[in-house]
Design an enzyme around this catalytic site. Sequence first.
Site, short mmCIF file in Angstrom:
data_model
loop_
_atom_site.label_atom_id
_atom_site.label_comp_id
_atom_site.label_asym_id
_atom_site.label_seq_id
_atom_site.Cartn_x
_atom_site.Cartn_y
_atom_site.Cartn_z
N GLU A 91 0.90 -1.30 0.00
CA GLU A 91 -0.03 -0.07 -0.14
C GLU A 91 0.94 1.14 0.01
OE1 GLU A 91 -4.14 -1.54 1.65
OE2 GLU A 91 -2.59 -0.89 3.27
N CYS A 104 3.36 8.31 1.42
CA CYS A 104 3.71 7.34 2.29
C CYS A 104 4.29 5.98 1.58
CB CYS A 104 2.84 7.06 3.48
SG CYS A 104 3.15 6.12 4.86
N CYS A 111 6.34 -7.36 7.32
CA CYS A 111 7.59 -7.07 8.10
C CYS A 111 8.14 -8.03 9.27
CB CYS A 111 7.59 -5.79 8.80
SG CYS A 111 8.84 -4.97 9.91
N CYS A 115 6.70 -5.78 15.74
CA CYS A 115 6.29 -4.84 16.74
C CYS A 115 4.75 -5.21 17.19
CB CYS A 115 6.36 -3.26 16.35
SG CYS A 115 7.90 -2.79 16.03
N CYS A 118 1.55 -3.20 15.78
CA CYS A 118 1.47 -2.76 14.16
C CYS A 118 0.97 -4.03 13.43
CB CYS A 118 2.90 -2.79 13.62
SG CYS A 118 3.10 -2.44 11.91
N GLY A 169 6.62 -2.20 6.27
CA GLY A 169 7.96 -2.72 6.26
C GLY A 169 8.98 -1.78 6.93
N GLU A 170 10.13 -2.48 7.04
CA GLU A 170 11.22 -1.67 7.79
C GLU A 170 12.22 -1.37 6.86
OE1 GLU A 170 12.45 -0.51 10.81
OE2 GLU A 170 14.31 -0.05 9.38
N SER A 201 11.75 6.36 8.10
CA SER A 201 11.57 5.74 9.72
C SER A 201 11.73 4.34 9.93
CB SER A 201 10.06 6.05 9.70
OG SER A 201 9.60 5.39 10.93
N SER A 223 11.45 5.27 15.59
CA SER A 223 10.22 4.88 16.12
C SER A 223 10.59 4.51 17.68
CB SER A 223 9.49 3.54 15.65
OG SER A 223 9.04 4.02 14.32
N LEU A 224 10.52 5.24 18.61
CA LEU A 224 10.91 5.05 19.96
C LEU A 224 9.96 4.42 20.74
CD1 LEU A 224 13.48 5.36 21.73
CD2 LEU A 224 12.65 7.65 22.23
N HIS A 225 8.75 4.93 20.91
CA HIS A 225 7.68 4.22 21.55
C HIS A 225 7.67 3.94 23.12
CE1 HIS A 225 6.50 4.31 17.65
NE2 HIS A 225 6.91 3.19 17.25
N ASN A 300 -3.63 3.49 16.14
CA ASN A 300 -4.81 3.28 15.07
C ASN A 300 -5.05 1.68 15.35
OD1 ASN A 300 -5.12 5.66 13.64
ND2 ASN A 300 -3.15 5.42 12.92
N CYS A 343 -1.58 5.21 9.95
CA CYS A 343 -0.26 4.30 10.27
C CYS A 343 -0.47 3.10 11.03
CB CYS A 343 0.36 5.26 11.23
SG CYS A 343 0.97 6.81 10.84
N1 SAH Z 1 9.25 0.22 10.08
C1 SAH Z 1 9.19 1.66 10.26
C2 SAH Z 1 8.48 2.48 9.13
C3 SAH Z 1 7.17 1.98 9.06
S1 SAH Z 1 5.73 2.22 10.37
C4 SAH Z 1 9.08 1.96 11.64
O1 SAH Z 1 8.64 1.06 12.50
O2 SAH Z 1 9.63 2.86 11.98
C5 SAH Z 1 5.60 4.05 10.70
C6 SAH Z 1 5.14 4.55 11.99
O3 SAH Z 1 4.06 3.79 12.33
C7 SAH Z 1 6.23 3.69 12.95
O4 SAH Z 1 6.51 4.71 13.78
C8 SAH Z 1 5.28 2.69 13.48
O5 SAH Z 1 5.74 2.41 14.91
C9 SAH Z 1 3.89 3.54 13.54
N2 SAH Z 1 3.01 2.50 13.50
C10 SAH Z 1 2.69 1.04 13.56
N3 SAH Z 1 1.67 0.45 13.77
C11 SAH Z 1 0.89 1.86 14.28
C12 SAH Z 1 -0.44 1.44 14.74
N4 SAH Z 1 -1.28 0.74 14.83
N5 SAH Z 1 -0.98 2.93 15.10
C13 SAH Z 1 -0.30 4.20 15.26
N6 SAH Z 1 0.94 3.95 14.66
C14 SAH Z 1 1.54 2.71 14.31
FE1 SF4 Z 2 7.95 -3.54 11.09
FE2 SF4 Z 2 7.83 -0.68 11.61
FE3 SF4 Z 2 5.50 -2.36 11.89
FE4 SF4 Z 2 7.65 -2.49 13.54
S1 SF4 Z 2 6.22 -0.72 13.11
S2 SF4 Z 2 6.51 -4.18 12.76
S3 SF4 Z 2 9.43 -2.14 12.31
S4 SF4 Z 2 6.62 -1.80 9.99
#
Ligand code: SAH
Ligand code: SF4
Length: 367
Positions: A91, A104, A111, A115, A118, A169-170, A201, A223-225, A300, A343
């Site tokens: 997508e 985007c 991936c 995480c 995600c 993806g990463e 990212s 992506s610190l979180h 989300n 996201c």
């Molecule tokens: N893999 C990379 C880039 C893709 S994800 C990464 O992890 O940074 C892009 C952003 O969306 C990242 O910060 C990710 O942590 C965030 N993200 C993933 N799942 C999400 C969700 N369900 N709600 C909000 N943000 C999310």
């Molecule tokens: Fe992969 Fe980024 Fe999703 Fe983590 S947040 S699973 S690194 S796409």
Amino acid sequence: MTTNLLNYDIKGLADFCAEIGEKPFRAKQLLRWIHQLGITDFVDMSDLAKSLREKLAALAVIESPQIISDYVAADGTRKWLLSVGADNGIETVFIPEANRSTLCISSQVGCALACAFCSTGKQGFNRNLTVAEIIGQLWIANKMLRASSENVTPDTNRVVSNVVMMGMGEPLANFENVVMALDLMLDDHAYGLSRRRVTVSTSGLVPAIDRLRERCPVALAVSLHAPNDHLRDQLVPINKKYPIKELLAACQRYLIAAPRDFITFEYVMLDGVNDSIGHARELIKLVQDVPCKFNLIPFNSFAGSGFKRSPPEAVRAFRDLLIQAGFVTTVRKTRGDDIAAACGQLAGQVKDKTRRAQRAARMETVK
Ligand code: SAH
Ligand code: SF4
């Protein structure tokens, strides 16, 4: 075998030209035809000799992923589902705003980094995208959007003024292909975007952050979180391999290559998990020495995620503390969630080679 020219940056095209007995400078002309004008038929490349056009038609193609569907959300966000063969979908999301338009882009089918919050991560990993499939997303968006001049942003005269590698993806796990696609985004003969308008990212692949700094130091979002390893280990499992201290050191090294820049820390706000005042205080202490901004992302949700979005009061309180501590902090607007384009909702259709989905389903039945 025909060669897909969408896979090449300027150097690759120059090598290709040399291989077929042509002058390397043809690469510039080809880049312009392919990327700036979106031409796929060599016959139309009017400043190339007829003999070259014929040679190219016999040896090469310009082939992007196929559009399977095209959705437009109520807020103007547009999402394309693209086929990349063998039942795999990716997508791409276009987000128009008043003075910029952001695309985007996805970098992998699925991936592997899993995480916890995600949707892409939950589906497991199938394969890396090729250069043609990565840059093809920008190529398609330009082609689709250029058709309507209202999509052109006035100050940049472009339909896509910014690119973020924040789709599926990463990106740093598909390093070579992503860097070649970045080269094309920055190349004046292709898309001519400035380094600061292209953002990668990453969830924190430390050695690859260092390589990106050396090869192509575009804007970096991390992506610190979570403000400590204990929590981050659970949310972003790659943290067990590259813990926060190493990640922040890599961020500091990154800024040596681009001293006037900053790192954007992304922080998904999960109700009752990482969103308390205590977490905000811990975060402030943690990043004291890194020139950075924060982007708070309301979670989300998707089916079976097991997390809830933080209430708006919690997000505001968290944001206010960061701002008081002197950090520029934005809360990401949730765009396009009526078409599942926000996201972490990007799912495509993934044939999971890691069989994660099946394993998870088995676990469910055991429980
Ligand atoms: N893999 C990379 C880039 C893709 S994800 C990464 O992890 O940074 C892009 C952003 O969306 C990242 O910060 C990710 O942590 C965030 N993200 C993933 N799942 C999400 C969700 N369900 N709600 C909000 N943000 C999310
Ligand atoms: Fe992969 Fe980024 Fe999703 Fe983590 S947040 S699973 S690194 S796409």
